[in-house]
Design a protein around this motif. Structure first.
Motif, PDB file in Angstrom:
ATOM      1  N   CYS A 181       0.841  -1.195   0.000  1.00  0.00           N
ATOM      2  CA  CYS A 181       0.000   0.000   0.000  1.00  0.00           C
ATOM      3  C   CYS A 181       0.876   1.245   0.000  1.00  0.00           C
ATOM      4  CB  CYS A 181      -0.909   0.015   1.231  1.00  0.00           C
ATOM      5  SG  CYS A 181      -1.883  -1.502   1.443  1.00  0.00           S
ATOM      6  N   ALA A 190      -6.433   5.416   1.744  1.00  0.00           N
ATOM      7  CA  ALA A 190      -6.112   4.515   2.851  1.00  0.00           C
ATOM      8  C   ALA A 190      -7.325   3.692   3.274  1.00  0.00           C
ATOM      9  CB  ALA A 190      -5.569   5.316   4.033  1.00  0.00           C
ATOM     10  N   SER A 191      -8.525   4.249   3.141  1.00  0.00           N
ATOM     11  CA  SER A 191      -9.732   3.514   3.530  1.00  0.00           C
ATOM     12  C   SER A 191      -9.906   2.254   2.691  1.00  0.00           C
ATOM     13  CB  SER A 191     -10.968   4.405   3.393  1.00  0.00           C
ATOM     14  OG  SER A 191     -11.091   4.881   2.046  1.00  0.00           O
ATOM     15  N   SER A 193      -7.433   0.573   1.298  1.00  0.00           N
ATOM     16  CA  SER A 193      -6.396  -0.367   1.726  1.00  0.00           C
ATOM     17  C   SER A 193      -6.771  -1.029   3.051  1.00  0.00           C
ATOM     18  CB  SER A 193      -5.055   0.365   1.863  1.00  0.00           C
ATOM     19  OG  SER A 193      -4.649   0.894   0.614  1.00  0.00           O
ATOM     20  N   ARG A 194      -7.310  -0.243   3.971  1.00  0.00           N
ATOM     21  CA  ARG A 194      -7.712  -0.816   5.260  1.00  0.00           C
ATOM     22  C   ARG A 194      -8.837  -1.824   5.100  1.00  0.00           C
ATOM     23  NH1 ARG A 194      -6.693   4.601   7.149  1.00  0.00           N
ATOM     24  NH2 ARG A 194      -8.892   5.123   6.846  1.00  0.00           N
ATOM     25  N   GLN A 197      -7.723  -5.432   4.935  1.00  0.00           N
ATOM     26  CA  GLN A 197      -7.440  -6.095   6.207  1.00  0.00           C
ATOM     27  C   GLN A 197      -8.715  -6.345   6.990  1.00  0.00           C
ATOM     28  OE1 GLN A 197      -4.519  -4.166   8.889  1.00  0.00           O
ATOM     29  NE2 GLN A 197      -3.326  -6.035   8.518  1.00  0.00           N
ATOM     30  N   ARG A 198      -9.693  -5.463   6.837  1.00  0.00           N
ATOM     31  CA  ARG A 198     -10.969  -5.687   7.523  1.00  0.00           C
ATOM     32  C   ARG A 198     -11.648  -6.957   6.992  1.00  0.00           C
ATOM     33  NH1 ARG A 198     -13.332  -1.460   5.995  1.00  0.00           N
ATOM     34  NH2 ARG A 198     -14.815  -2.346   4.517  1.00  0.00           N
ATOM     35  N   TRP A 207       3.034  -0.870   4.180  1.00  0.00           N
ATOM     36  CA  TRP A 207       2.919   0.513   3.716  1.00  0.00           C
ATOM     37  C   TRP A 207       4.277   1.020   3.264  1.00  0.00           C
ATOM     38  CZ3 TRP A 207      -1.698   3.007   3.215  1.00  0.00           C
ATOM     39  CH2 TRP A 207      -2.810   2.386   3.806  1.00  0.00           C
TER      40      TRP A 207
END
Length: 240
Positions: A181, A190-191, A193-194, A197-198, A207
């Motif tokens: 990322c 970033a949301s 990319s997150r 993982q969620r 990163w």
């Protein structure tokens, strides 16, 4: 082990050049194969998936690297039981539309404007940042210059209208995964990319201090992270 490089929206594979040089310098542990998509076919994800399935080697272990646009394609291919996928790497990519607010403007955008000078200059800054050298900027112009506006528009809309099943495929994958990322990514926030993982709490997110074009602007760091993944989780996944 063969590392399959699946390109971003240009589809040419030319922009992998900095990463390939870094891979060779670092003595990467896998043979590289760059996939170049047809630049005269306005295909979405379904057609590109069928095209790739007919061309990927089926008799040897593979690690797929899906850059940006190609991330969803790599996720779908990783679920193909006929391919010996040992691992999956997403680079500045996503499994859900990264910018939902741009769906309507993207749909109204005339295809011809995508290859106009203002659009290309904006895309260059968004992907390569403001510090790219002349050689990298020339490479970017060369890659985008080989793709028709209609092809780019089709690929853009494929991202905007991404099938929700991609996120489900990602969440249920039984393969080692790595997500590279970019900390200065305007195109994939970033949301997005997150969310990777969620959806997969055990997903490995790395990163890197780079704009969207991670493999172009931080090739050595990216090559090191990919090589570690190929030597480690992806190799272990192939053992009996």
């Amino acid at each position: 082990m063969r590392l399959i490089l699946m390109p971003g929206m240009d589809g040419t594979g030319l922009l992998f050049e900095p990463f390939i040089r870094a891979w060779q310098t670092a003595a990467g542990p896998a043979e590289l194969q760059v996939m170049r998509y047809p630049d005269d076919q306005a295909w979405g994800y379904d057609a590109l998936q069928r095209w790739l399935q007919g061309r990927l080697p089926r008799q040897e272990p593979l690690v797929l690297l899906g850059e940006s646009f190609s991330g969803p394609l790599a996720v779908r291919l990783a679920a193909d039981p006929g391919l010996q996928i040992r691992g999956l790497i997403l680079c500045a990519s996503f499994v859900q539309c990264p910018r939902p607010s741009l769906r309507a403007p993207a749909a109204r955008l005339p295809a011809r404007l995508l290859t106009g000078r203002p659009s290309l200059e904006l895309a260059q800054r968004a992907i390569l940042g403001t510090r790219a050298d002349a050689g990298l900027r020339d490479l970017f112009a060369q890659a985008l210059g080989q793709v028709s506006p209609e092809v780019l528009k089709t690929r853009l809309m494929a991202v905007m209208q991404l099938d929700p099943s991609i996120a489900r495929h990602w969440a249920s994958l039984q393969r080692p995964t790595l997500s590279l990322c970019a900390s200065r990514d305007w195109l994939v926030p970033a949301s997005a990319s997150r969310a990777l993982q969620r959806l997969r709490p055990g997903a490995d997110l790395r990163w890197l201090p780079a704009p969207h074009g991670v493999l172009q602007t931080a090739p050595q760091q990216a090559a090191t992270a990919v090589a570690d993944f190929v030597r480690g989780p992806a190799t272990c996944a192939g053992r009996p």
